[in-house]
Design an enzyme around this catalytic site. Structure first.
Site: not given
Lengths: 399, 316
Positions: A135, A204
């Site tokens: 990322e 998450h």
């Protein structure tokens, strides 16, 4: 509340909501000049609407479609929220060859939430790029590509993963326009699903809007319906500013009928979901649905809440919000962010600064608990705002 | 040594203009000449370029002029900083000028350069002017970033100079993004992403190299190895100080970064490689005479003898 029933019930209410919303928003507004998002005036399909500001024309067009769907031949088409996002991507990628998509599994796999399904076949591997799980660097690469004039859309498979790219998002994406004295524009879109899902676990289930909101130079929007998902995605891609588009893991399968003709939603505008008189409820993303569910109960109890989906998390649409507060004098904010340092905290502060004299009661803010999201379902539900709490809060404010 | 031999070889092209009171004639000849670099190139999974570099007397003089100008600028910045006219952070490039000048000689303004915070001289090399540079350092509107960026944020968009970045290593993924845009547009140009030996230990570099190699991007990662990452010597921060080999599957070249001709040759080679085959790593062996920044005296982690030794031996 299982999402299956929510999706079908939304479809019924969506048309009504938009019809009502359009009626309320057809009042002329002297809005502050809106930034550089391009306005596409919807082709007036016999709606006879005057050429007002783009967002309003769009809403009018939707109202015309929703209400006159039976009469008009191409009365819109029904799709799910992830398909609406996909439609926006396809339209923009066809119109502008500099638009490209970076992300994990976006290409050959079709996207982990199917937002980019089929795009790699349509546009090729150079425009829909499967990145390695890196990322920090692929977000940085997106910023670099934007500096050189491309319009990348960077997908975080889950927004939480973008914490690894925080430096790139804050210092490069947000600040380069300023530190270069205006030489570089960063027309990047950073998007992905976030929010609390179904027992996905703490890492998450993050709400990155609270972490990113202080970054100077960044614009943030949150979509909540197929209609505004498509409209906001298109506007974000066309914007010359870096825009973070927050989607929600639980909203991808919402179904709604959206217009056939091209439209965009203004990035800086809030959406009037349900006009009312007694209290202004400000919310966004998934909490909009908890609020609307609470609204049904509240209406039965004799209350008339005004519900606004703020959509624009940075900057806030203080015009719409202010007009509402001037009418109702009571504010409830319902958010999924954690209590500390969330969007609600900033919104509350803005309202106090700007509309203090119009308030008849302290501003209430319902937020998630300041805890990592638990795995066990009852615990998870307890950390997030539920409709019953919203009802109780309105009753308290309206005393 | 090479420089002295050079001066003897330059023929007197014509009598100097009367305005110029030079002790000896200054040539502007464009007759090609070939000079051997003082040190051979060391390479990793690629055949190194030749040690024989083609140049001209006129080019050599521009090298001298540009490097001297950069040196004088950095020394002036030092004085201005001590006079508190430049504030905050100020990272000086004196000692490393050959990298900026040699690179520029090998490429065009359509190629892109991005670097970290030791950026004043690269800005000049890319066509920036002294007034804009000093105005930026002193926080004035006439500065290249209108006084809003400061020492670490020099940019020149029209010359494809992308800065000027304060966070160590973050410019390398940006640089690979620039290279991506070049490939996307089929431009046949390359991006030089400069970083230091300290930044070489950042994970994001390896991420960016991996992506560049996978997608065959024209990225050239240039490690300006001045042997110190802020106050920590290279051998204390890096298990493997062979930075040109760190690309593993990506070819690399080690270059004497204080020999402007070697730098020119290496950059020319790297550009051709990158446009055709994808990424390559260049390690420029160089040295900075100042500390890491003006807040660092530069003498607590190295001896004065080392610094003066380099000045004497490496003739830059």
């Amino acid at each position: 509340m299982p999402m299956a029933t929510a999706s079908s019930s939304l479809h019924g209410t969506a048309a009504a909501l938009h019809g009502v919303g359009a009626a309320a928003s057809s009042k002329p507004r002297s809005a502050a000049p809106v930034a550089r998002s391009v306005r596409v005036a919807a082709a007036a399909r016999g709606s006879g609407s005057a050429r007002a500001r783009g967002g309003m024309v769009a809403r009018a067009a939707v109202a015309a479609n929703a209400v006159a769907a039976a009469e008009s031949k191409s009365g819109g088409h029904e799709l799910l929220l992830f398909e609406a996002l996909r439609e926006a991507l396809i339209e923009e990628m066809k119109a502008d060859p500099t638009v490209c998509v970076f992300g994990e599994d976006v290409g050959h796999y079709g996207g982990s939430y199917k937002v980019t399904k089929g795009l790699a076949e349509m546009f090729g591997d150079l425009r829909v790029l499967d990145t390695p799980i890196a990322e920090n660097s692929f977000t940085g690469m997106g910023v670099g590509a934007a500096m050189k004039g491309l319009r990348p859309i960077v997908e975080g498979m889950n927004m939480g993963f973008l914490l690894l790219a925080y430096n790139q998002i804050s210092n490069n994406c947000g600040m380069l326009h300023y530190t270069s004295g205006g030489q570089f524009k960063i027309p990047i879109v950073i998007r992905g699903p976030g929010g609390v899902g179904r027992q996905l676990g703490a890492e998450h289930s993050q709400r990155l809007e609270s972490y990113f909101q202080s970054i100077p130079g960044l614009q943030m929007v949150a979509c909540s319906t197929p209609y505004n998902a498509k409209g906001l995605m298109k506007a974000a891609i066309r914007s010359e500013n870096p825009v973070v588009l927050f989607e929600h893991v639980l909203l991808y399968n919402l179904k709604e009928k959206i217009p056939d003709e091209e439209y965009i939603c203004c990035l800086e505008e809030a959406e009037m979901v349900r006009p009312g008189e007694h209290v202004t409820i400000l919310t966004y993303s998934r909490m909009r649905y908890h609020v609307m569910q609470a609204a049904k109960t509240l209406v039965n109890k004799g209350y008339d809440p005004e519900v606004i989906d703020i959509r624009s998390l940075k900057p806030f649409d203080l015009h719409t919000i202010g007009n509402s507060i001037k009418k109702t004098h009571r504010v409830l904010i319902v958010e999924e962010c954690m209590r500390t340092g969330g969007i609600g905290a900033s919104l509350r502060s803005s309202i106090i600064d700007n509309f203090w004299d119009y308030l008849d009661a302290p501003i209430m803010c319902l937020s998630s608990q300041d805890v990592p999201t638990p795995y066990a379902a009852p615990l998870e539900d307890a950390t997030v705002v539920q409709p019953a709490q919203i009802v109780a809060a309105v009753e308290q404010i309206c005393q | 040594m090479a420089a002295a031999a050079l001066l003897r070889r330059i023929p007197a092209a014509r009598a100097p203009p009367t305005a110029l009171m030079a002790a000896r004639t200054i040539s502007d000849s464009t007759a090609p000449l070939t000079i051997e670099t003082s040190v051979p190139f060391t390479s990793h999974i690629v055949d190194p370029p030749s040690r024989d570099v083609t140049t001209t007397p006129a080019e050599l003089l521009t090298f001298f002029r540009d490097m001297s100008l950069m040196r004088r600028m950095e020394i002036a910045a030092d004085s201005l900083y001590k006079a508190k006219l430049i504030r905050g952070f100020c990272h000086l490039y004196d000692g490393q000028e050959a990298v900026a000048v040699g690179m520029e000689a090998a490429i065009t303004r359509s190629d892109s350069i991005i670097t970290a915070y030791r950026d004043h001289c690269i800005y000049l090399a890319r066509g920036g002017d002294l007034v804009s540079a000093f105005a930026e350092l002193m926080g004035r509107q006439a500065g290249c970033s209108r006084g809003k960026g400061g020492s670490m944020h020099f940019y020149k968009k029209d010359a494809n100079f992308y800065g000027g970045h304060g966070i160590v290593g973050a410019q390398v993924p940006l640089g690979c993004g620039l290279a991506f845009a070049q490939k996307y547009r089929k431009e046949e140009t390359a991006t030089f992403a400069l970083y230091g030996d300290g930044a070489a230990n950042q994970g994001q570099l390896f991420e960016a190299l991996n992506i560049s190699a996978l997608w065959k991007l024209p990225s050239i990662l240039v490690c300006e190895n001045n042997h110190y990452g802020m106050g920590t010597a290279e051998w204390r921060a890096a298990k493997s100080p062979a930075y040109y080999k760190r690309g593993d599957y990506v070819p690399g070249l080690k270059v004497d970064g204080m020999d402007v001709l070697a730098v020119k040759q290496a950059c020319k080679f790297a550009k051709e490689h990158a446009v055709a085959n994808g990424p390559i790593v260049l390690e420029m062996d160089t040295y900075r005479y100042h500390g890491h920044s003006m807040s660092d005296p530069g003498s607590t982690y190295r001896t004065r003898d080392e610094i003066s030794g380099v000045r004497q031996v490496r003739i830059l």
